[in-house]
Design an enzyme around this catalytic site. Structure first.
Site, PDB file in Angstrom:
ATOM      1  N   HIS A   1       0.853  -1.191   0.000  1.00 46.09           N
ATOM      2  CA  HIS A   1       0.000   0.000   0.000  1.00 46.09           C
ATOM      3  C   HIS A   1       0.887   1.238   0.000  1.00 46.09           C
ATOM      4  O   HIS A   1       1.914   1.277   0.682  1.00 46.09           O
ATOM      5  CB  HIS A   1      -0.881  -0.010   1.252  1.00 46.09           C
ATOM      6  CG  HIS A   1      -1.730   1.212   1.417  1.00 46.09           C
ATOM      7  ND1 HIS A   1      -2.712   1.554   0.529  1.00 46.09           N
ATOM      8  CD2 HIS A   1      -1.743   2.167   2.376  1.00 46.09           C
ATOM      9  CE1 HIS A   1      -3.313   2.668   0.929  1.00 46.09           C
ATOM     10  NE2 HIS A   1      -2.732   3.067   2.045  1.00 46.09           N
ATOM     11  N   ASN A   2       0.498   2.251  -0.774  1.00 45.72           N
ATOM     12  CA  ASN A   2       1.310   3.476  -0.853  1.00 45.72           C
ATOM     13  C   ASN A   2       2.783   3.123  -1.055  1.00 45.72           C
ATOM     14  O   ASN A   2       3.669   3.595  -0.334  1.00 45.72           O
ATOM     15  CB  ASN A   2       1.161   4.324   0.417  1.00 45.72           C
ATOM     16  CG  ASN A   2      -0.210   4.972   0.536  1.00 45.72           C
ATOM     17  OD1 ASN A   2      -0.984   5.009  -0.424  1.00 45.72           O
ATOM     18  ND2 ASN A   2      -0.528   5.492   1.701  1.00 45.72           N
TER      19      ASN A   2
ATOM     20  N   GLU B   1       1.392  -0.103  -5.633  1.00 47.26           N
ATOM     21  CA  GLU B   1       0.406   0.955  -5.833  1.00 47.26           C
ATOM     22  C   GLU B   1       1.078   2.220  -6.356  1.00 47.26           C
ATOM     23  O   GLU B   1       2.179   2.577  -5.928  1.00 47.26           O
ATOM     24  CB  GLU B   1      -0.324   1.259  -4.525  1.00 47.26           C
ATOM     25  CG  GLU B   1      -1.438   2.287  -4.704  1.00 47.26           C
ATOM     26  CD  GLU B   1      -2.154   2.609  -3.403  1.00 47.26           C
ATOM     27  OE1 GLU B   1      -3.279   3.129  -3.467  1.00 47.26           O
ATOM     28  OE2 GLU B   1      -1.589   2.335  -2.324  1.00 47.26           O
TER      29      GLU B   1
ATOM     30  N   ASP C   1      -0.107   6.217  -6.923  1.00 45.85           N
ATOM     31  CA  ASP C   1      -1.075   7.313  -6.839  1.00 45.85           C
ATOM     32  C   ASP C   1      -0.670   8.389  -7.835  1.00 45.85           C
ATOM     33  O   ASP C   1       0.362   9.055  -7.649  1.00 45.85           O
ATOM     34  CB  ASP C   1      -1.090   7.903  -5.430  1.00 45.85           C
ATOM     35  CG  ASP C   1      -1.940   7.096  -4.475  1.00 45.85           C
ATOM     36  OD1 ASP C   1      -2.333   5.977  -4.848  1.00 45.85           O
ATOM     37  OD2 ASP C   1      -2.211   7.578  -3.356  1.00 45.85           O
TER      38      ASP C   1
ATOM     39  N   HIS D   1       1.338  11.140  -2.335  1.00 48.15           N
ATOM     40  CA  HIS D   1       0.096  11.004  -1.569  1.00 48.15           C
ATOM     41  C   HIS D   1      -0.621  12.345  -1.616  1.00 48.15           C
ATOM     42  O   HIS D   1      -0.196  13.299  -0.964  1.00 48.15           O
ATOM     43  CB  HIS D   1       0.394  10.581  -0.129  1.00 48.15           C
ATOM     44  CG  HIS D   1      -0.780   9.980   0.574  1.00 48.15           C
ATOM     45  ND1 HIS D   1      -1.339   8.781   0.185  1.00 48.15           N
ATOM     46  CD2 HIS D   1      -1.522  10.416   1.628  1.00 48.15           C
ATOM     47  CE1 HIS D   1      -2.355   8.497   0.974  1.00 48.15           C
ATOM     48  NE2 HIS D   1      -2.490   9.471   1.855  1.00 48.15           N
TER      49      HIS D   1
ATOM     50  N   GLU E   1      -4.053   4.360  -8.721  1.00 50.02           N
ATOM     51  CA  GLU E   1      -5.004   5.299  -8.129  1.00 50.02           C
ATOM     52  C   GLU E   1      -4.957   6.547  -9.008  1.00 50.02           C
ATOM     53  O   GLU E   1      -4.030   7.344  -8.917  1.00 50.02           O
ATOM     54  CB  GLU E   1      -4.597   5.616  -6.689  1.00 50.02           C
ATOM     55  CG  GLU E   1      -5.108   4.621  -5.665  1.00 50.02           C
ATOM     56  CD  GLU E   1      -6.619   4.624  -5.581  1.00 50.02           C
ATOM     57  OE1 GLU E   1      -7.213   5.695  -5.375  1.00 50.02           O
ATOM     58  OE2 GLU E   1      -7.216   3.545  -5.747  1.00 50.02           O
TER      59      GLU E   1
END
Length: 753
Positions: free
Chosen positions: A305-306, A335, A337, A350, A384
């Site tokens: 995650h992230n 991931e 973003d 983020h 994302e």
């Protein structure tokens, strides 16, 4: 020992490193400082200091042997100064775990090559050492730590300090007695060979000797038949014990005389027990051993995650290094973003925080280079997407240009699948997980009624915000445009909003994947656990930490695995119990990042799921925690010695959650002996993980962590075994270990829970 020293230090590259060099340490384009680096006499530690650190004092730091060295501009920092320093002067030392890397610039290409080649030789040496060489290296390391005046000898004063360093509380008279026995020349000091004898007396293992005596008729050696008997009775090896006994003598027996007799001495026996073959982890499960031809939905998948973050998600640094570290640990779902960047160049960070930004194209280039270093099985790139249509087109262009044939953009057989393809079929491929316009069967308008970001929608209905969870405005769908070019790259992982299990049973496609916040997933597990497990037999689901975890802490992944969720995304940068469990599960099957789910989580049969979730299929686990060896100090203050205890934790389905611990041993981290037995009953062994934790007991405050080791219950070898402990960040801390005796008995109890 002398031979080891000579071999270690005769290499010309190693000699350059030991002589030392002034290298430029680089942290950023503006921070470039000269530091004096050299390899210490232990042949493992790289030590460095600044020229001066205020008021004439120098500051010193040390690092253990790197796990790799990258030549040239192969880091973000060195790339940023590429115009100032040519590639032949630059290199990066990469360290295991969560230690920061060192970006360095040498004065000349020859000096750079000396360090690059020297470090590579050190890495090769540490990776290819046999058990005796590892022990010799460990002894050598202690000798150099104890020899404070560097005269190649150790007097009794230095010995007393050494015992404190080694976590040993010993009566001074007894210490002097051992010293005198080792000082055969009666010079009042020990040279290296005498120190080896002293160390051997110090590390004599009475508990191993007792096991040895139980099977040795003459008390001096184990004949072949006696070793066979030990392997058959204690190690539960059965028919293969005869052949294995011969192999162990050949591999671990140091005495040629004993080898010729077909026998094993106490030294050889102890060396075997301390080896990987004598470890708690089944050797056959360390390699790839599982069926990799089943649909993707039938596997647990190591997921991050992230991924771009090295620290927390409010102010942490975004870095390509975070992707490299995750991929090299076997992570198979990363991931990204994505947000609009300057000059039509998408960035990764983020959103709406102070985290730094990196370029999307650099992330994809890093993925291309490192995706299949640790595992050949497919990587899922979870997007994302917060970008405008224009920058989505740029993203699609980068994905096609950089990844080329590695990116899976077409159906394998040209047919719409009824089930997902297997990891075997997708070897070497990268799958894009993102929104898609329409399905694989048809194309719709360029207006997509699904929200672009899974996590933003789910974050709004976290359990922690239950007061607004069901409000209509939170559930309303916002129209957002999506690029056809990016959409067309999505094949087997189309992100969709979760519409409920009933809807999924009648309408969902196998290539559709939904994301669930930890609170949403826990709620579904509580309200409809059987439906959740059945849903995950056919479709992929991804879970992720609550958005309220601004410190990048993790939830317990076991809760999600127990529901059959495949992509259980964790913050890899955050050490602790949760990452220990993740590392423990994926330590098996060649560390390939895929672990096949239990049978009842793959067949989709509601009846069998209910039986396994609600009825007991018991196994009794008994762990005799016998002793510990050379546990690391947690408090570096002089005179501080640990009071260790061992806790055993069972993590699995709710019925299996359990823990128990030994008493603590006062003032002995070097060779504590517990001789205590802990018993557990495991109901669903296929989902159980076992975690061994060693702590320094403190009656006034929280115990300090010393080391841990986690593994699947199904990977445990019964018998007398060593558990090689890991540090908080998952790195090995040799030769720290536990010695245990494990017995497993099976029974079936069909009583209702």
């Amino acid at each position: 020992m002398t031979e080891l020293l000579q071999n270690q230090f005769n290499d010309p590259y190693i000699q350059v490193m030991m002589a030392g060099s002034t290298l430029r340490k680089v942290k950023s384009r503006s921070w470039k400082k000269n530091r004096y680096f050299r390899l210490l006499e232990d042949g493992l530690t790289i030590w460095y200091k600044s020229r001066w650190a205020g008021r004439g004092h120098s500051t010193c730091k040390s690092r253990s042997t790197p796990v790799s060295v990258r030549e040239g501009h192969q880091s973000e920092v060195l790339l940023s100064i590429a115009e100032e320093f040519p590639a032949e002067l630059c290199f990066t030392l990469v360290f295991h775990g969560r230690q920061g890397n060192l970006d360095l610039v040498a004065e000349s290409p020859d000096e750079a090559q000396a360090w690059i080649q020297g470090v590579r030789k050190l890495i090769h040496k540490t990776q290819t050492m046999d058990e005796k060489e590892r022990l010799d290296q460990w002894v050598l390391d202690w000798f150099h730590k104890a020899d404070k005046n560097k005269d190649g000898k150790m007097n009794f004063k230095e010995v007393k300090k050494l015992l404190k360093m080694m976590n040993v509380e010993m009566n001074e008279d007894h210490a002097l007695h051992l010293f005198t026995m080792a000082d055969k020349s009666e010079s009042g000091s020990l040279e290296i060979e005498q120190f080896v004898f002293f160390y051997k007396m110090l590390t004599q293992r009475d508990e191993v000797w007792k096991v040895f005596q139980d099977y040795s008729e003459d008390g001096e050696k184990l004949m072949l038949e006696e070793l066979e008997s030990f392997l058959s009775v204690e190690q539960h090896e059965g028919e293969q014990s005869t052949q294995h006994a011969q192999e162990l003598i050949e591999c671990y027996e140091p005495s040629e005389t004993a080898k010729k007799q077909g026998a094993m001495s106490l030294d050889g026996f102890q060396m075997y027990l301390c080896s990987q073959e004598g470890s708690i982890f089944k050797p056959e499960h360390q390699d790839l051993y599982q069926d990799m031809s089943q649909p993707l939905s039938h596997y647990f998948i190591s997921s991050s995650h992230n991924t771009y973050l090295l620290e927390d998600q409010l102010r942490g640094q975004s870095s390509l290094e975070a992707y490299i570290q995750a991929l090299k640990r076997g992570c198979r779902c990363v991931e990204v973003d994505c947000w609009d960047g300057y000059d039509e160049d998408p960035v990764v960070y983020h959103g709406h925080t102070l985290t730094s930004k990196i370029l999307f194209k650099d992330v994809i280039s890093t993925l291309k280079e490192y995706a299949f270093r640790a595992s050949e099985f497919p990587v899922i790139l979870s997007i994302e997407n917060h970008c405008s249509v224009e920058q989505q087109k740029v993203m699609a262009q980068y994905l096609r240009q950089i990844l080329g044939d590695m990116l899976q953009t077409t159906l394998l057989d040209g047919q719409v699948p009824q089930q997902l393809p297997s990891p075997q079929e997708l070897k070497g491929k990268i799958l894009l997980k993102a929104k898609k316009i329409g399905g694989l069967e048809e194309y719709l308008d360029e207006t997509c009624t699904d929200e672009v970001s899974d996590e933003e929608e789910m974050a709004n209905c976290d359990a922690e915000m239950a007061s607004t969870e069901d409000s209509p405005e939170k559930k309303s769908k916002a129209k957002s445009k999506m690029s056809r070019e990016l959409s067309d790259l999505v094949v087997y992982c189309k992100s969709v909003h979760f519409g409920g299990f009933e809807h999924a049973r009648s309408h969902a496609k196998c290539y559709e994947i939904s994301s669930f916040s930890e609170s949403k997933a826990k709620k579904l597990a509580k309200e409809a656990g059987t439906d959740f497990v059945q849903y995950n037999t056919r479709q992929l689901s991804r879970t992720y930490p609550s958005g309220l975890r601004t410190d990048s802490s993790n939830y317990n992944p076991q809760d999600m695995w127990s529901m059959g969720c495949q992509i259980v995304a964790l913050n890899f940068q955050t050490a602790g119990l949760e990452m220990d469990l993740n590392d423990g599960l994926f330590r098996q099957n060649g560390c390939c990042g895929y672990v096949i789910k239990p049978d009842f989580m793959r067949d989709g049969n509601t009846h069998s799921i209910k039986i396994c979730l609600f009825y007991l299929q018991c196994g009794n686990l008994r762990r005799g925690v016998i002793s510990g060896q050379q546990l690391p100090k947690v408090n570096q203050k002089e005179g501080s010695i640990v009071d260790p205890l061992v806790r055993v934790e069972i993590h699995g389905v709710p019925q299996d959650q359990a823990k128990d611990e030994t008493s603590h041993i006062n003032n002995n981290g070097f060779n504590p002996v517990w001789n205590e037995t802990l018993d557990f009953t495991i109901h669903t062994p296929e989902l159980a993980l076992v975690r061994f934790v060693v702590e320094d007991y403190d009656k006034a405050s929280r115990n300090d962590f010393i080391g841990q080791y986690t593994l699947p219950f199904t990977c445990i070898q019964p018998g007398y075994r060593h558990i090689h402990l890991l540090s908080k960040d998952g790195t090995a801390i040799p030769p720290s270990s536990l010695f245990v005796n494990i017995s497993i008995s099976e029974e079936t109890d069909h009583s209702h829970v």
